[in-house]
Enzyme design. Structure first.
Site, PDB file in Angstrom:
ATOM      1  N   VAL A 102     -28.098 -28.957   8.820  1.00 49.89           N
ATOM      2  CA  VAL A 102     -26.653 -29.143   8.881  1.00 49.89           C
ATOM      3  C   VAL A 102     -26.137 -29.145   7.447  1.00 49.89           C
ATOM      4  O   VAL A 102     -26.781 -29.706   6.552  1.00 49.89           O
ATOM      5  CB  VAL A 102     -26.273 -30.467   9.579  1.00 49.89           C
ATOM      6  N   CYS A 103     -24.994 -28.496   7.234  1.00 46.91           N
ATOM      7  CA  CYS A 103     -24.347 -28.506   5.935  1.00 46.91           C
ATOM      8  C   CYS A 103     -25.295 -27.953   4.860  1.00 46.91           C
ATOM      9  O   CYS A 103     -25.990 -26.965   5.092  1.00 46.91           O
ATOM     10  CB  CYS A 103     -23.863 -29.926   5.621  1.00 46.91           C
ATOM     11  N   THR A 104     -25.363 -28.604   3.704  1.00 48.15           N
ATOM     12  CA  THR A 104     -26.190 -28.098   2.601  1.00 48.15           C
ATOM     13  C   THR A 104     -27.670 -28.362   2.795  1.00 48.15           C
ATOM     14  O   THR A 104     -28.480 -28.001   1.939  1.00 48.15           O
ATOM     15  CB  THR A 104     -25.722 -28.688   1.265  1.00 48.15           C
ATOM     16  N   GLY A 152     -22.699 -25.477   9.901  1.00 48.51           N
ATOM     17  CA  GLY A 152     -21.829 -25.465   8.734  1.00 48.51           C
ATOM     18  C   GLY A 152     -21.633 -26.871   8.191  1.00 48.51           C
ATOM     19  O   GLY A 152     -22.467 -27.758   8.388  1.00 48.51           O
TER      20      GLY A 152
END
Length: 237
Positions: A102-104, A152
């Site tokens: 998730v995310c970075t 994202g």
């Protein structure tokens, strides 16, 4: 009786708690699933907010996971060059049904050599870093590429987790979980993407994250170089 699904989420210093607490709430609704919070040691881990996190299992004691998930946050600047973390991910990825982030957190998967040749989503501010690891950035809330599923930025973790549950179990289970948590977003502003945010808002946020971006750029460059140097010795799974 089939064995319970083993789902593991990594925690580490300066992790963004919402990156994994959203998915955690979704995964907690999967009948019979065992969900683990994983870190090197069983000790409180500081998030990037006031919340302290308590791991439930260590790298050494973690069972083989069906799903491994890496959340993001400022702490990934260290994690992309943390060999203990990267080795754990490579080992788990060999037997996992799904390798996710998730995310970075996608940058950590990339640094472990697990996104080469895959499309991947990440936070909008980190899109330019994915190609350093051989990944193709996907500008979407959830990216599914074979057994790599990446979400994202931050809140996309809920979309990611519901998508994953629909594949792990079935769509009906995912829909029931969505209803149970009343995930029915209607944001008060249309500023949740750099494509729709007012120019002054985007400029403000870019200025605010600039110091971290400078550190991240250097960390990713070191991680990509280490990955390239290690590849001739046999590469990564």
């Amino acid at each position: 009786m089939s064995a319970p699904l083993q789902i593991g989420l990594l925690v580490f210093p300066k992790v963004t708690q919402l990156d994994f607490t959203g998915p955690l709430q979704v995964f907690a609704g999967v009948p019979g699933a065992k969900v683990h919070l994983i870190w090197k040691r069983i000790e409180p881990v500081p998030s990037d907010s006031v919340m302290m996190l308590t791991p439930t299992v260590t790298f050494a004691d973690c069972p083989q996971l069906d799903v491994i998930c890496v959340p993001g946050g400022a702490g990934i600047n260290d994690m992309v060059n943390d060999e203990e973390m990267l080795a754990f991910l490579r080992k788990q990825a060999q037997g996992a049904q799904y390798v996710t982030s998730v995310c970075t957190g996608s940058l950590v998967l990339g640094a472990a050599g697990l996104l080469k040749g895959y499309r991947a989503a990440t936070h909008w501010s980190a899109m330019d870093y994915l190609p350093a690891f051989g990944a193709t950035p996907a500008k979407t809330r959830v990216c599914v590429d074979r057994n790599r599923i990446t979400g994202g930025g931050v809140t996309a973790g809920i979309d990611f987790a519901l998508t994953l549950v629909s594949k792990l179990v079935d769509p009906a289970t995912a829909e029931a979980i969505q209803l149970g948590i009343e995930y029915n977003p209607a944001p008060p502003f249309n500023s949740g993407s750099p494509d729709t945010a007012p120019a002054e808002t985007l400029a403000l946020v870019r200025d605010r994250i600039a110091p971290n971006q400078a550190r991240r750029k250097e960390a990713v460059a070191r991680a990509a170089a280490r990955l390239t140097e290690a590849a001739p010795a046999g590469g990564h799974p």
